[in-house]
Design a protein around this motif. Sequence first.
Motif, PDB file in Angstrom:
ATOM      1  N   ASN A 125       0.587  -2.463 -14.705  1.00 53.36           N
ATOM      2  CA  ASN A 125       0.843  -3.026 -13.376  1.00 53.36           C
ATOM      3  C   ASN A 125       0.074  -4.327 -13.217  1.00 53.36           C
ATOM      4  N   THR A 126      -0.840  -4.409 -12.250  1.00 55.29           N
ATOM      5  CA  THR A 126      -1.504  -5.698 -12.028  1.00 55.29           C
ATOM      6  C   THR A 126      -2.688  -5.895 -12.965  1.00 55.29           C
ATOM      7  N   THR A 127      -3.012  -4.874 -13.768  1.00 59.49           N
ATOM      8  CA  THR A 127      -4.099  -5.010 -14.730  1.00 59.49           C
ATOM      9  C   THR A 127      -3.570  -5.655 -16.002  1.00 59.49           C
TER      10      THR A 127
ATOM     11  N   SER B  36     -17.935   9.641  -7.158  1.00 61.79           N
ATOM     12  CA  SER B  36     -16.555  10.066  -7.414  1.00 61.79           C
ATOM     13  C   SER B  36     -15.694   9.660  -6.221  1.00 61.79           C
ATOM     14  N   GLU B  37     -14.389   9.609  -6.440  1.00 62.54           N
ATOM     15  CA  GLU B  37     -13.489   9.296  -5.323  1.00 62.54           C
ATOM     16  C   GLU B  37     -13.649  10.328  -4.209  1.00 62.54           C
ATOM     17  N   VAL B  38     -13.727  11.607  -4.609  1.00 61.43           N
ATOM     18  CA  VAL B  38     -13.884  12.661  -3.601  1.00 61.43           C
ATOM     19  C   VAL B  38     -15.171  12.429  -2.813  1.00 61.43           C
TER      20      VAL B  38
ATOM     21  N   ALA C 285      -1.900  -7.800  -4.941  1.00 63.93           N
ATOM     22  CA  ALA C 285      -1.151  -8.329  -6.080  1.00 63.93           C
ATOM     23  C   ALA C 285       0.124  -7.540  -6.341  1.00 63.93           C
ATOM     24  N   ALA C 286       0.108  -6.236  -6.001  1.00 61.93           N
ATOM     25  CA  ALA C 286       1.261  -5.390  -6.315  1.00 61.93           C
ATOM     26  C   ALA C 286       2.404  -5.590  -5.332  1.00 61.93           C
ATOM     27  N   MET C 287       2.082  -5.949  -4.093  1.00 59.77           N
ATOM     28  CA  MET C 287       3.109  -6.065  -3.062  1.00 59.77           C
ATOM     29  C   MET C 287       3.922  -7.344  -3.238  1.00 59.77           C
TER      30      MET C 287
ATOM     31  N   PHE D 103      -4.250   3.593   5.339  1.00 58.66           N
ATOM     32  CA  PHE D 103      -4.918   4.259   4.218  1.00 58.66           C
ATOM     33  C   PHE D 103      -3.985   4.260   3.003  1.00 58.66           C
ATOM     34  N   TYR D 104      -4.159   3.253   2.152  1.00 59.59           N
ATOM     35  CA  TYR D 104      -3.299   3.070   0.983  1.00 59.59           C
ATOM     36  C   TYR D 104      -3.813   3.881  -0.211  1.00 59.59           C
ATOM     37  N   THR D 105      -2.878   4.397  -1.026  1.00 60.53           N
ATOM     38  CA  THR D 105      -3.253   5.126  -2.244  1.00 60.53           C
ATOM     39  C   THR D 105      -2.488   4.584  -3.440  1.00 60.53           C
ATOM     40  N   SER D 106      -3.177   4.395  -4.550  1.00 56.33           N
ATOM     41  CA  SER D 106      -2.523   4.085  -5.814  1.00 56.33           C
ATOM     42  C   SER D 106      -2.442   5.388  -6.606  1.00 56.33           C
ATOM     43  N   GLY D 107      -1.441   5.500  -7.465  1.00 57.74           N
ATOM     44  CA  GLY D 107      -1.116   6.790  -8.076  1.00 57.74           C
ATOM     45  C   GLY D 107      -2.047   7.299  -9.153  1.00 57.74           C
TER      46      GLY D 107
HETATM   47  N1  LIG Z   1       7.257  -7.722  -8.632  1.00 58.73           N
HETATM   48  C1  LIG Z   1       6.969  -6.449  -8.879  1.00 58.73           C
HETATM   49  N2  LIG Z   1       6.039  -5.821  -8.121  1.00 58.73           N
HETATM   50  C2  LIG Z   1       5.743  -4.532  -8.356  1.00 58.73           C
HETATM   51  C3  LIG Z   1       6.398  -3.813  -9.388  1.00 58.73           C
HETATM   52  C4  LIG Z   1       7.372  -4.494 -10.192  1.00 58.73           C
HETATM   53  O1  LIG Z   1       7.987  -3.918 -11.122  1.00 58.73           O
HETATM   54  N3  LIG Z   1       7.618  -5.806  -9.900  1.00 58.73           N
HETATM   55  N4  LIG Z   1       6.081  -2.486  -9.582  1.00 58.73           N
HETATM   56  C5  LIG Z   1       5.550  -1.739  -8.449  1.00 58.73           C
HETATM   57  C6  LIG Z   1       5.035  -0.435  -8.890  1.00 58.73           C
HETATM   58  S1  LIG Z   1       6.139   0.545  -9.753  1.00 58.73           S
HETATM   59  C7  LIG Z   1       3.793   0.006  -8.618  1.00 58.73           C
HETATM   60  S2  LIG Z   1       3.384   1.623  -8.986  1.00 58.73           S
HETATM   61  C8  LIG Z   1       2.818  -0.862  -7.924  1.00 58.73           C
HETATM   62  C9  LIG Z   1       1.374  -0.663  -8.448  1.00 58.73           C
HETATM   63  O2  LIG Z   1       0.480  -0.961  -7.472  1.00 58.73           O
HETATM   64  P1  LIG Z   1      -1.044  -0.446  -7.503  1.00 58.73           P
HETATM   65  O3  LIG Z   1      -1.087   0.977  -7.877  1.00 58.73           O
HETATM   66  O4  LIG Z   1      -1.658  -0.843  -6.209  1.00 58.73           O
HETATM   67  O5  LIG Z   1      -1.682  -1.370  -8.614  1.00 58.73           O
HETATM   68  P2  LIG Z   1      -2.403  -1.173 -10.006  1.00 58.73           P
HETATM   69  O6  LIG Z   1      -2.263  -2.467 -10.689  1.00 58.73           O
HETATM   70  O7  LIG Z   1      -1.874   0.011 -10.724  1.00 58.73           O
HETATM   71  O8  LIG Z   1      -3.948  -0.935  -9.606  1.00 58.73           O
HETATM   72  C10 LIG Z   1      -4.951  -1.341 -10.476  1.00 58.73           C
HETATM   73  C11 LIG Z   1      -6.340  -1.215  -9.891  1.00 58.73           C
HETATM   74  O9  LIG Z   1      -6.683   0.138  -9.684  1.00 58.73           O
HETATM   75  C12 LIG Z   1      -8.097   0.300  -9.806  1.00 58.73           C
HETATM   76  N5  LIG Z   1      -8.362   1.515 -10.576  1.00 58.73           N
HETATM   77  C13 LIG Z   1      -8.126   1.753 -11.874  1.00 58.73           C
HETATM   78  N6  LIG Z   1      -8.498   3.009 -12.210  1.00 58.73           N
HETATM   79  C14 LIG Z   1      -8.980   3.573 -11.096  1.00 58.73           C
HETATM   80  C15 LIG Z   1      -9.500   4.865 -10.773  1.00 58.73           C
HETATM   81  O10 LIG Z   1      -9.598   5.755 -11.610  1.00 58.73           O
HETATM   82  N7  LIG Z   1      -9.868   5.064  -9.476  1.00 58.73           N
HETATM   83  C16 LIG Z   1      -9.764   4.095  -8.527  1.00 58.73           C
HETATM   84  N8  LIG Z   1     -10.108   4.373  -7.279  1.00 58.73           N
HETATM   85  N9  LIG Z   1      -9.302   2.882  -8.802  1.00 58.73           N
HETATM   86  C17 LIG Z   1      -8.890   2.621 -10.058  1.00 58.73           C
HETATM   87  C18 LIG Z   1      -8.645  -0.883 -10.525  1.00 58.73           C
HETATM   88  O11 LIG Z   1      -9.569  -1.540  -9.677  1.00 58.73           O
HETATM   89  C19 LIG Z   1      -7.399  -1.734 -10.826  1.00 58.73           C
HETATM   90  O12 LIG Z   1      -7.641  -3.099 -10.612  1.00 58.73           O
HETATM   91  O13 LIG Z   1       3.192  -2.241  -8.099  1.00 58.73           O
HETATM   92  C20 LIG Z   1       4.506  -2.498  -7.632  1.00 58.73           C
HETATM   93  N10 LIG Z   1       4.764  -3.929  -7.606  1.00 58.73           N
END
Ligand SMILES: Nc1nc2c(c(=O)[nH]1)N[C@H]1C(S)=C(S)[C@@H](COP(=O)(O)OP(=O)(O)OC[C@H]3O[C@@H](n4cnc5c(=O)[nH]c(N)nc54)[C@H](O)[C@@H]3O)O[C@H]1N2
Length: 763
Positions: A660-662, A557-559, A475-477, A161-165
């Motif tokens: 980030n990935t956006t 809503s997410e909730v 994409a973030a990993m 169960f992954y969470t973005s911030g």
């Molecule tokens: N190579 C490399 N990799 C990194 C990093 C780096 O510096 N270098 N940084 C790292 C860091 S610090 C972080 S925090 C991670 C980020 O990793 P994640 O948090 O997983 O990625 P984000 O790109 O922030 O997520 C964007 C997506 O969130 C969704 N989203 C946007 N708003 C909302 C919302 O209100 N609710 C919901 N449910 N979804 C929404 C959209 O679909 C959007 O495409 O990446 C990490 N990866």
Amino acid sequence: MTVPPDTVPEPALEVSPPKTAAAGVPAVAVSLGMAVRQMGVSRTARNLLRLNQVDGFDCMSCAWPDPDPKHRHTAEFCENGAKAVAWEGDTRRIGPEFFARHSLADLETRSEYWMGQQGRLTQPMVRRDGGTHYEPISWDDAFALVAEHLGGLASPDEALFYTSGRASNESAFVYQLFARAFGTNNLPDCSNMCHESTSVGLADTIGIGKGSVSLDDIHEADLIVISGQNPGTNHPRMLSALEIAKSGGAKIIAINPLREAGLLGFMNPQKPLGLAGKPVELADHFLQIRSDGDLALWQALGHLLLQKEAANPGRVVDREFVAQHTVGFAAYAEHVTEIDRAAVLAATGLTWADIEKTADMLASATKIVHCWAMGITQHRNAVATIKEFVNVALLQGMIGKPGAGLCPVRGHSNVQGDRTMGIWERSPDSFLDALRDEFGFEPPREHGFDAVKAVRALRDGQAKVFVGLGGNFVAAMSDTDVTESALRAAGLTVQISTKLNRSHVVCGGTALILPTLGRTERDESGGTVQRVTVEDSMSAVHASRGRTQPAGDQLRSEVGILCGIAAATLGDRYGIPWHSFAKDYDEIRERIGRVVPGCEDYAGKIRRKGGFTLPHPPRDSRTFPTAQGKAVFSVSPLAAVQVPEGRLVLQTMRSHDQFNTTIYGLDDRYRGIHHGRRVVFIGAADLAELGFADGDVVHLVSEWEDGVTRRAEGFRLVEYSTPKGCIAAYYPETNPLIPLGSTALESNTPTSKWVVVRLERAA
Ligand SMILES: Nc1nc2c(c(=O)[nH]1)N[C@H]1C(S)=C(S)[C@@H](COP(=O)(O)OP(=O)(O)OC[C@H]3O[C@@H](n4cnc5c(=O)[nH]c(N)nc54)[C@H](O)[C@@H]3O)O[C@H]1N2
Ligand SMILES: Nc1nc2c(c(=O)[nH]1)N[C@H]1C(S)=C(S)[C@@H](COP(=O)(O)OP(=O)(O)OC[C@H]3O[C@@H](n4cnc5c(=O)[nH]c(N)nc54)[C@H](O)[C@@H]3O)O[C@H]1N2
Ligand SMILES: [Mo]
């Protein structure tokens, strides 16, 4: 043969000289232009005026705190906040027709930028096992499908169960409750890739993994040290706080391999003079440090401060603080008595005079704030480096007094709140006990998987279901190829999102896209307008309420979505009232108040204007909840990671036009990059030594101890001021180069700022 879009520099790419000050007129013009194009005029104006206002919504860009209600501007937002609002307020829509037109195979060839430009997701969609397209599905069927997959697992630990911030406190609380009631602590989150090193380093030394300052402390400081952070792009509102500090006489030391515009100067776009006048100079002392040289630097600074103390007893070290509140001073002092000066100079690339000047500035300051971000946390030695910041802060008694403290600058707008609410694969027993007492079930105690371990678990068949509450995990990993095949191996992937991204396309056999409301939108769950709460980088909690018309009438809503999944999966197991939670978030807040320390009477407190601040014992009363009951000096070996001959160290960072990935756009204005992202910043000396020139196109190749060669192809070299041997490029394009096993010691954060690569000339 057609060349895939992601392996050549963009044809229109242009390079101009980097800027020496951030914000100002172009910033405002750019953001308004983008906002108007995506949202239309009146919606834009309405939304931007509510950004970060007391009764408005919390900006979903960064976690920098809002000034207290009396001191807020009418337009309390920055260029990048405006871009985030515009991106969410997109008037384009993608529904079933879009997915019928675009197969998964087609979507796989599209860039993140393209995907983000298609518009808001409007309906739940499913990719049936092995299907070529996503098709519509009803909410109830979607929830039933998740329940069926979860129910079919051999163990709850096969689910992730992954969470973005960006998730609110209410959704985070409900989500972790569901995961634990289901039976697992597998709660990886974006923190694992972000400030985890901070959480570990601070918890060990001061007893709490959060920063110890308030916004007023920044305003009142007389010295602010900014290490490994690019505030002009990533925390633009921090510049206003720095400007206030400067006008009160504060000095700033910036430590960074790149001379970032937002560290050098600032044009305040919220002040009439800021638009036309001269920029405020920010950094008084700039240390253009080599990658990961910070550990050596701070040991040298500790060494010099102790020397000054010996020469001037009682003038540099806060002896009373050290005696009363700390342990381990003697061992630390002994460790830094002798310092290998040659090793420090080699690791940092600085001159001894530069380092001495820094020590002088520290010694003569009385109120010091230490700030840091990803340039520190995403290194092999990250935790040790953060502990050196703490050592120096303890030495000088800079914790728990006005104008001073530790200030890790968080990323996502609610990443700190999510952790407070229990999004943590290693939540302490005290939290789990409170959860048990409130809900009457025994939560699992074994630690769950973090982000890196989650990828391994999927890859090795130990995990089979992946649920993403926001974010873009694929994409973030790090190690994109490994991560992508791991996700494809999942039986089910579920993404709760606002817009399309790579993680919807690189998915499990069965895949769900569950479209959700964003922060700007009115949430009328249960027939009343709901609000949610968030916590900023300085532990201040407040409410956020969206006002605009939702992007579609099927959005939930997410909730609501999480409670739907939980009710379908668990039924009335343990009698948790998922339906009531979804109808009235005060019901969730009541539970938060009884489970989360510091949140007593939560529903009441968040009604106060401006919210409330969570307790932080070191900040509030110089109490340190460590095992020793005091703040802890620590000793770390002066370790510099070695770079093999002919290789370079690549740091992967953000451009000005991304979150980030956006990817909002293809410019990185302050660094002088226009219409493209496939660039590598490299110093003149390295270019000459390796026989390349500015403008050459190269492939990046990383080699790792596992013997695997990782590649990212087609980048234009840009001659840039960066220390010898240290180069830079944007993330996420460079994530294929970072080996999954290359992580920070103790925190297991991918070393996104330290990737050893060689350059290969593109044919
Ligand atoms: N190579 C490399 N990799 C990194 C990093 C780096 O510096 N270098 N940084 C790292 C860091 S610090 C972080 S925090 C991670 C980020 O990793 P994640 O948090 O997983 O990625 P984000 O790109 O922030 O997520 C964007 C997506 O969130 C969704 N989203 C946007 N708003 C909302 C919302 O209100 N609710 C919901 N449910 N979804 C929404 C959209 O679909 C959007 O495409 O990446 C990490 N990866
Ligand atoms: N507009 C916008 N705002 C954002 C984000 C975004 O993508 N866009 N992302 C959000 C998130 S999740 C996060 S975590 C934060 C990230 O905020 P930052 O940490 O500012 O993000 P990065 O772009 O990764 O920049 C890292 C900085 O560290 C420097 N650096 C690299 N290596 C070293 C080193 O070894 N030593 C030192 N001293 N410095 C080094 C780099 O040159 C760069 O200036 O921003 C948040 N805010
Ligand atoms: Mo982050």
